[in-house]
Write an enzyme that holds these catalytic residues in place. Structure first.
Site, PDB file in Angstrom:
ATOM      1  N   HIS A 267       0.875  -1.188   0.000  1.00  0.00           N
ATOM      2  CA  HIS A 267       0.000   0.000   0.000  1.00  0.00           C
ATOM      3  C   HIS A 267       0.906   1.230   0.000  1.00  0.00           C
ATOM      4  O   HIS A 267       1.602   1.481  -0.974  1.00  0.00           O
ATOM      5  CB  HIS A 267      -0.941  -0.115   1.193  1.00  0.00           C
ATOM      6  N   HIS A 306      -2.516  -2.299  -9.798  1.00  0.00           N
ATOM      7  CA  HIS A 306      -3.434  -1.676  -8.848  1.00  0.00           C
ATOM      8  C   HIS A 306      -4.711  -2.501  -8.805  1.00  0.00           C
ATOM      9  O   HIS A 306      -5.117  -3.051  -9.827  1.00  0.00           O
ATOM     10  CB  HIS A 306      -3.759  -0.232  -9.292  1.00  0.00           C
ATOM     11  N   ASP A 362       2.783   5.352  -6.992  1.00  0.00           N
ATOM     12  CA  ASP A 362       4.039   5.223  -6.259  1.00  0.00           C
ATOM     13  C   ASP A 362       5.256   5.056  -7.146  1.00  0.00           C
ATOM     14  O   ASP A 362       6.383   5.105  -6.661  1.00  0.00           O
ATOM     15  CB  ASP A 362       3.959   4.021  -5.309  1.00  0.00           C
TER      16      ASP A 362
END
Ligand code: ACO
Length: 428
Positions: A267, A306, A362
């Site tokens: 995460h 994702h 990210d």
């Protein structure tokens, strides 16, 4: 005419009409499906909530196939371009963009609450010199509930509003204190004449100069990163916030739990993992061998994939563009070329294409954070600061939702049938 789903139970030959609302059936409507009257009734099995709506929400919309992200209906691209974090936080929390007067009052209110109680500073000083800042951040959030015991009045709108302001105001201060502790420097007090991200940079990086002047490009970059991370509907940490909140715990305790969920490498810890991965790969020449290992199931390409986005994460697009502006100020991050090449190869590779694995938020954020002078340990903390707005908005929505109860899933028991306790000397 209301829509229904007709289910035929082959075990009994019975038919059931289950109401359909918003393309969804209620799992509890399946309980009537039984073979014998004494049975518990039909359940759904959905580990990790892959296909279960846990709530109705009006906050954030994502279309994962089209790469769309809206906060309260506004596209993330427009907010990243034109808004700032405090305005976006207001939008997420209260549902509408503020009028000028509301914006000024809100900014003033937040500014009044940026300082930490001196005992919080003392508490943070007690951590080991090499304590991970996210561990310090999570623990300090939990400790805040002891400083503001009235926060447990969760059904008082005034108390909720006060804790909301306190949390949004204080999370950058806690994050900065954690950072300063980890580099062995004295804590910097907030500078309330600066913007929200400008003050954060000042608390982090001010040395002996009487007044810290943030670089406007880096200040804006921080602002945009905060806007992009402010909410993301029912992700792991938000679900944790709602779950802990459902037991009517105070918001500080619930937020500490949400931040703990964010800490994990799948995460909010993913950008830290991206940089570690790039260091391990070492050079562009080693990328094909690395990709081969990923495809053989020996590890993942961090920052890719994702649960919801099955196309390019819209936040990753904005961050990738912003990276160039930041690198003009800080100098290029040497890992950037490797990241770009990794992305190019992965996006042409059948393994990633067929699984719809694209860069997520990210993949590039860590490169920017690193170029701005943050150690990788700070990355999840930088994520948690803006996400605080989303966590609180979701918590508030949950508390005001008459459909919500304490979260308590069911299980499919697969353990031993009943058996008798045997004394230790009689056990086989
Ligand atoms: N690298 C290689 N293969 C991957 C990756 C990846 N990053 N992500 C998924 N896959 C593969 C899986 O091995 C699986 O393949 P299979 O069907 O052959 O078994 C398939 O793609 C589907 O993967 P799942 O694990 O079922 O996808 P899920 O939706 O559960 O996972 C997750 C989503 C956790 C984000 C995953 O893509 C991942 O681990 N990514 C790397 C970590 C990361 O970047 N996390 C940040 C997410 S964004 C955020 O939290 C802010």
């Amino acid at each position: 005419m209301s829509e229904t789903l007709t289910i035929t139970d082959n075990r009994t030959g019975k038919q059931y009409d289950v109401p359909v609302h918003d393309g969804t059936i209620r799992a509890t409507d399946l309980r009537q499906i039984k073979v014998t009257p004494g049975e518990f009734g039909m359940m759904t099995y959905d580990p990790a909530f892959m296909n279960t709506a846990n709530c109705k929400s009006r906050i954030t919309f994502i279309d994962g196939d089209k790469g769309v992200l809206l906060y309260r209906g506004y596209p993330i691209e427009q907010l990243a371009e034109q808004s700032d974090f405090l305005e976006t936080a207001y939008l997420i929390l209260f549902g509408e963009l503020p009028q000028q007067r509301q914006y000024d009052d809100w900014t003033h209110e937040i500014t009044l609450h940026t300082m930490l109680h001196t005992n919080i500073a003392k508490l943070m000083e007690g951590f080991r010199h090499d304590a991970h800042p996210m561990g310090m951040f999570i623990s300090t959030l939990g400790a805040l509930s002891t400083f503001y015991p009235e926060a447990k009045e969760i059904f008082s709108p005034e108390s909720r509003r006060l804790q909301t302001v306190r949390l949004i105001a204080k999370v950058p201060s806690i994050a900065a204190y954690a950072f300063r502790h980890s580099i062995g420097r004295p804590f910097n007090q907030p500078d309330n004449d600066l913007s929200y991200p400008g003050n954060f940079l000042s608390m982090l990086f001010r040395m002996t100069e009487p007044r810290y002047k943030p670089n406007p490009v880096l200040e804006r970059a921080m602002e945009v990163l905060f806007v992009l991370h402010a909410d993301h509907e029912q992700n792991c940490s938000t679900t944790t916030m709602r779950t802990i909140g459902s037991s009517h715990a105070d918001p500080y305790s619930a937020l500490a739990g949400a931040a703990a969920a964010l800490y994990g490498p799948l995460h909010g810890g993913a950008n830290e993992a991206v940089l570690k991965m790039l260091h391990e790969i070492g050079s562009i020449n080693n990328i094909p061998a690395f990709i081969k290992r990923v495809k053989a199931g020996e590890g993942r390409l961090m920052g890719f994939g994702h649960r919801v986005y099955k196309s390019y994460d819209p936040r990753a697009k904005i961050i990738k563009r912003m990276a160039d502006l930041v690198f003009d100020v800080t100098g290029k991050n040497p890992l950037l070329e490797m990241a770009l090449e990794l992305e190019r190869i992965a996006l042409e590779d059948e393994y990633f294409v067929s699984r719809k694995l694209y860069p997520n938020v990210d993949f590039y954020s860590g490169l920017i954070y690193q170029a701005m002078g943050f150690p990788v340990d700070m990355f999840p903390v930088l994520f948690a600061i803006p996400r605080t707005a989303g966590w609180i908005a979701q918590w508030e929505e949950m508390l005001n939702d008459p459909d919500q109860k304490i979260v308590r899933p069911r299980q499919i028991y697969q353990g031993s049938p009943p058996r008798d306790y045997a004394p230790r000397d009689k056990r086989k």
